[in-house]
Scaffold this motif. Structure first.
Motif, PDB file in Angstrom:
ATOM      1  N   SER A  66       0.831  -1.210   0.000  1.00  0.00           N
ATOM      2  CA  SER A  66       0.000   0.000   0.000  1.00  0.00           C
ATOM      3  C   SER A  66       0.862   1.256   0.000  1.00  0.00           C
ATOM      4  N   ILE A  67       1.911   1.256   0.800  1.00  0.00           N
ATOM      5  CA  ILE A  67       2.809   2.418   0.830  1.00  0.00           C
ATOM      6  C   ILE A  67       3.511   2.574  -0.517  1.00  0.00           C
ATOM      7  N   SER A  68       3.939   1.471  -1.113  1.00  0.00           N
ATOM      8  CA  SER A  68       4.613   1.540  -2.418  1.00  0.00           C
ATOM      9  C   SER A  68       3.686   2.102  -3.493  1.00  0.00           C
ATOM     10  N   LEU A  69       2.456   1.615  -3.519  1.00  0.00           N
ATOM     11  CA  LEU A  69       1.502   2.101  -4.523  1.00  0.00           C
ATOM     12  C   LEU A  69       1.170   3.575  -4.298  1.00  0.00           C
ATOM     13  N   LEU A  70       1.024   3.978  -3.046  1.00  0.00           N
ATOM     14  CA  LEU A  70       0.782   5.396  -2.747  1.00  0.00           C
ATOM     15  C   LEU A  70       1.959   6.249  -3.209  1.00  0.00           C
ATOM     16  N   CYS A  71       3.173   5.785  -2.965  1.00  0.00           N
ATOM     17  CA  CYS A  71       4.359   6.541  -3.401  1.00  0.00           C
ATOM     18  C   CYS A  71       4.410   6.653  -4.926  1.00  0.00           C
ATOM     19  N   LEU A  72       4.029   5.586  -5.629  1.00  0.00           N
ATOM     20  CA  LEU A  72       4.001   5.650  -7.091  1.00  0.00           C
ATOM     21  C   LEU A  72       2.975   6.659  -7.576  1.00  0.00           C
ATOM     22  N   CYS A  84      -2.615  -0.472 -18.576  1.00  0.00           N
ATOM     23  CA  CYS A  84      -1.669  -1.307 -17.837  1.00  0.00           C
ATOM     24  C   CYS A  84      -1.632  -0.890 -16.366  1.00  0.00           C
ATOM     25  N   TRP A  85      -1.696   0.401 -16.119  1.00  0.00           N
ATOM     26  CA  TRP A  85      -1.686   0.897 -14.740  1.00  0.00           C
ATOM     27  C   TRP A  85      -2.946   0.463 -14.012  1.00  0.00           C
ATOM     28  N   VAL A  86      -4.094   0.545 -14.659  1.00  0.00           N
ATOM     29  CA  VAL A  86      -5.359   0.130 -14.055  1.00  0.00           C
ATOM     30  C   VAL A  86      -5.301  -1.357 -13.718  1.00  0.00           C
ATOM     31  N   THR A  87      -4.747  -2.154 -14.624  1.00  0.00           N
ATOM     32  CA  THR A  87      -4.609  -3.583 -14.386  1.00  0.00           C
ATOM     33  C   THR A  87      -3.699  -3.850 -13.196  1.00  0.00           C
ATOM     34  N   LEU A  88      -2.583  -3.142 -13.115  1.00  0.00           N
ATOM     35  CA  LEU A  88      -1.650  -3.303 -11.996  1.00  0.00           C
ATOM     36  C   LEU A  88      -2.315  -2.950 -10.669  1.00  0.00           C
ATOM     37  N   VAL A  89      -3.005  -1.834 -10.623  1.00  0.00           N
ATOM     38  CA  VAL A  89      -3.647  -1.390  -9.387  1.00  0.00           C
ATOM     39  C   VAL A  89      -4.729  -2.374  -8.963  1.00  0.00           C
ATOM     40  N   CYS A  90      -5.556  -2.798  -9.902  1.00  0.00           N
ATOM     41  CA  CYS A  90      -6.635  -3.737  -9.570  1.00  0.00           C
ATOM     42  C   CYS A  90      -6.075  -5.087  -9.137  1.00  0.00           C
TER      43      CYS A  90
END
Length: 145
Positions: A66-72, A84-90
């Motif tokens: 969660s912290i990594s995704l927030l930082c991105l 691709c980003w939507v797929t990664l997040v989901c």
């Protein structure tokens, strides 16, 4: 908080705007509740060491993800939001949701002694609920764009 949606997926927020748009603001409770699960499980005496190890692994992994995704998001690494980003997040949110839910169920499935386990069970399920809400509204935002 406004739902961040428009006519293209290029509208994903970046920088501090992430902290003002829904569902991205849900990163904050995910991190807080995930950290609480981690702390409460670490401070509990669970009779099955394998169970405690598994739940600790899951809570630390989800906290870091969660912290990594927030930082991105804060750095704008999504480039405005491609499919691709939507797929990664989901995929990330879905994977983490299953792991946290599994950890919460594992905590409840044993006859555990000590009152310290109860708060960690509650926060594991609250964290799961926040992840589910985040995923559903992220998919709705993507679908409406």
């Amino acid at each position: 908080l406004p739902m961040s949606s428009s006519t293209s997926t290029r509208s994903l927020p970046s920088g501090l705007a992430v902290l003002t748009t829904f569902p991205d603001v849900l990163f904050i409770p995910e991190i807080i509740f995930g950290g609480l699960v981690w702390i409460l499980v670490a401070s509990s005496r669970i009779p099955a060491p394998m169970l405690q190890g598994w739940v600790m692994f899951v809570s630390v992994f989800c906290f870091v993800m969660s912290i990594s995704l927030l930082c991105l998001y804060l750095c704008g690494a999504h480039g405005g939001g491609s499919s691709c980003w939507v797929t990664l997040v989901c995929a990330q949110i879905g994977h983490v949701t299953r792991r946290v839910l599994g950890a919460g169920v594992a905590l409840c499935s044993r006859k555990l002694t000590g009152w310290c386990v109860f708060p960690s069970q509650v926060f594991a399920f609250v964290t799961t609920l926040v992840y589910v809400i985040h995923k559903v509204f992220s998919l709705l935002r993507w679908k409406s764009s």
